[in-house]
Design an enzyme around this catalytic site. Structure first.
Site, PDB file in Angstrom:
ATOM      1  N   PRO A  18      -2.847  -7.537   1.109  1.00  8.13           N
ATOM      2  CG  PRO A  18      -1.977  -7.946   2.807  1.00  8.13           C
ATOM      3  CD  PRO A  18      -2.014  -8.286   1.541  1.00  8.13           C
ATOM      4  CG  ASN A  19      -6.040  -5.086   5.303  1.00 14.66           C
ATOM      5  OD1 ASN A  19      -7.073  -5.626   6.333  1.00 14.66           O
ATOM      6  ND2 ASN A  19      -4.883  -5.264   6.032  1.00 14.66           N
ATOM      7  NE  ARG A  26      -5.359   0.211   5.105  1.00 13.04           N
ATOM      8  CZ  ARG A  26      -3.731  -0.421   4.270  1.00 13.04           C
ATOM      9  NH1 ARG A  26      -4.369  -0.929   2.897  1.00 13.04           N
ATOM     10  NH2 ARG A  26      -3.291  -0.955   5.022  1.00 13.04           N
ATOM     11  CE1 TYR A  31      -2.086   2.884   2.043  1.00 15.21           C
ATOM     12  CE2 TYR A  31      -3.168   2.982   3.401  1.00 15.21           C
ATOM     13  CZ  TYR A  31      -1.874   2.292   3.211  1.00 15.21           C
ATOM     14  OH  TYR A  31      -1.152   2.202   4.245  1.00 15.21           O
ATOM     15  CG  ASN A  82       0.314  -2.478  -2.549  1.00 15.53           C
ATOM     16  OD1 ASN A  82       1.095  -2.784  -1.657  1.00 15.53           O
ATOM     17  ND2 ASN A  82      -0.016  -0.651  -2.996  1.00 15.53           N
ATOM     18  CB  ALA A  85       1.116  -5.140   6.330  1.00 11.97           C
ATOM     19  CG  HIS A  88       6.522  -3.164   6.301  1.00 13.60           C
ATOM     20  ND1 HIS A  88       7.267  -2.730   4.636  1.00 13.60           N
ATOM     21  CD2 HIS A  88       4.971  -3.180   5.311  1.00 13.60           C
ATOM     22  CE1 HIS A  88       6.209  -2.141   3.783  1.00 13.60           C
ATOM     23  NE2 HIS A  88       5.107  -2.600   4.310  1.00 13.60           N
ATOM     24  CG  ASP A  95      11.804 -17.348  -0.535  1.00  9.56           C
ATOM     25  OD1 ASP A  95      12.398 -16.716  -1.074  1.00  9.56           O
ATOM     26  OD2 ASP A  95      11.927 -18.523  -0.058  1.00  9.56           O
ATOM     27  CD  GLU A 106       8.474  -3.072  -3.581  1.00 13.18           C
ATOM     28  OE1 GLU A 106       9.842  -3.836  -3.117  1.00 13.18           O
ATOM     29  OE2 GLU A 106       8.666  -3.118  -2.305  1.00 13.18           O
ATOM     30  CG  HIS A 108       5.078   0.150  -1.113  1.00 13.64           C
ATOM     31  ND1 HIS A 108       4.049  -0.710  -1.102  1.00 13.64           N
ATOM     32  CD2 HIS A 108       5.325  -0.742  -1.670  1.00 13.64           C
ATOM     33  CE1 HIS A 108       5.325  -1.783  -0.823  1.00 13.64           C
ATOM     34  NE2 HIS A 108       6.174  -1.610  -1.513  1.00 13.64           N
ATOM     35  CB  SER A 110       1.894   5.296   0.973  1.00 17.24           C
ATOM     36  OG  SER A 110       2.314   4.313   2.409  1.00 17.24           O
ATOM     37  NE  ARG A 115       2.047   5.438   5.698  1.00 16.01           N
ATOM     38  CZ  ARG A 115       1.439   4.311   5.346  1.00 16.01           C
ATOM     39  NH1 ARG A 115       0.863   3.505   4.440  1.00 16.01           N
ATOM     40  NH2 ARG A 115       0.551   4.052   6.761  1.00 16.01           N
ATOM     41  NE  ARG A 119       2.771   1.833   7.828  1.00 19.93           N
ATOM     42  CZ  ARG A 119       2.037   1.451   7.581  1.00 19.93           C
ATOM     43  NH1 ARG A 119       1.554   0.551   6.798  1.00 19.93           N
ATOM     44  NH2 ARG A 119       1.261   1.639   8.425  1.00 19.93           N
TER      45      ARG A 119
HETATM   46  C1  DQA Z   1       0.505  -0.074   1.186  1.00 18.68           C
HETATM   47  C2  DQA Z   1       2.080   0.218   2.175  1.00 18.68           C
HETATM   48  C3  DQA Z   1       2.403  -0.846   3.422  1.00 18.68           C
HETATM   49  O1  DQA Z   1       2.860  -0.715   4.437  1.00 18.68           O
HETATM   50  C4  DQA Z   1       1.145  -1.150   4.167  1.00 18.68           C
HETATM   51  O2  DQA Z   1       1.063  -2.204   4.672  1.00 18.68           O
HETATM   52  C5  DQA Z   1      -0.445  -1.299   2.918  1.00 18.68           C
HETATM   53  C6  DQA Z   1      -0.207  -0.666   1.305  1.00 18.68           C
HETATM   54  C7  DQA Z   1       0.550   1.215   0.185  1.00 18.68           C
HETATM   55  O3  DQA Z   1       0.648   0.228  -0.942  1.00 18.68           O
HETATM   56  O4  DQA Z   1       1.467   2.372   0.262  1.00 18.68           O
HETATM   57  O5  DQA Z   1      -1.115  -1.996   3.580  1.00 18.68           O
HETATM   58  O6  DQA Z   1       1.581  -1.384   0.071  1.00 18.68           O
END
Ligand code: DQA
Length: 158
Positions: A18-19, A26, A31, A82, A85, A88, A95, A106, A108, A110, A115, A119
């Site tokens: 998401p996002n 953003r 990011y 990735n 959110a 967390h 699962d 995995e 990320h 950032s 942070r 997170r």
């Molecule tokens: C993220 C880090 C997450 O905490 C955050 O909610 C994101 C992006 C990252 O790529 O740094 O949406 O996964």
């Protein structure tokens, strides 16, 4: 560099949560300014250079991410995710990853450990083979490098 045709087993699912569709505008201080399209192009290019193919999927919905993970079984050889959110909060995503028994990286953008405290914990990390955080978009290329070396050990010597 391999020029062999890429079959389903050379496919890596690159899943963004998401996002991440908002990347570019953003919170650029956190990011960066690269867009999701930039990341998907980087993944396509890096995968091709490694004799792999990236199947890029982004969704803002937990269930759609889980469906994409399920679809990877039998159609892909590994998953780069990735979870954003959902890292967390979600138990269903790890699962699903455990259920399909594919190598998992995995990523990320950032460094989540530098942070806010909420997170620092990712449920996904417990089922990931590799965790990359803080390398920005380059983290996806690093993840593909690991996939290539793991799936085709000869590539590691290239
Ligand atoms: C993220 C880090 C997450 O905490 C955050 O909610 C994101 C992006 C990252 O790529 O740094 O949406 O996964």
């Amino acid at each position: 560099m391999s020029s062999a045709p890429v079959g389903p087993l050379g496919t890596i699912l690159v899943l963004n949560g998401p996002n991440l569709n908002l990347l570019g505008t953003r919170e650029p201080g956190i990011y960066g300014t690269k867009t999701l399209a930039d990341i998907e192009q980087l993944c396509a290019r890096t995968a091709e250079q490694r004799g792999l193919e990236a199947r890029c999927v982004q969704s803002n919905h937990e269930g759609s991410l889980i469906d994409a993970i399920h679809d990877a079984r039998g159609t892909a050889s590994g998953i780069i995710i990735n979870p954003a959110a959902y890292s967390h909060t979600s138990v269903a995503i790890p699962d699903a990853l455990a259920g399909v028994e594919l190598p998992v990286v995995e990523v990320h953008l950032s460094n989540i450990h530098r942070r806010e405290e909420f997170r620092h914990h990712s449920y996904v990390s417990a089922v990931a083979d590799v965790v990359i955080a803080g390398a920005g978009v380059q983290g996806y290329a690093m993840a593909l490098d690991w996939m290539a070396a793991t799936l085709t050990p000869a590539a590691a010597a290239d």
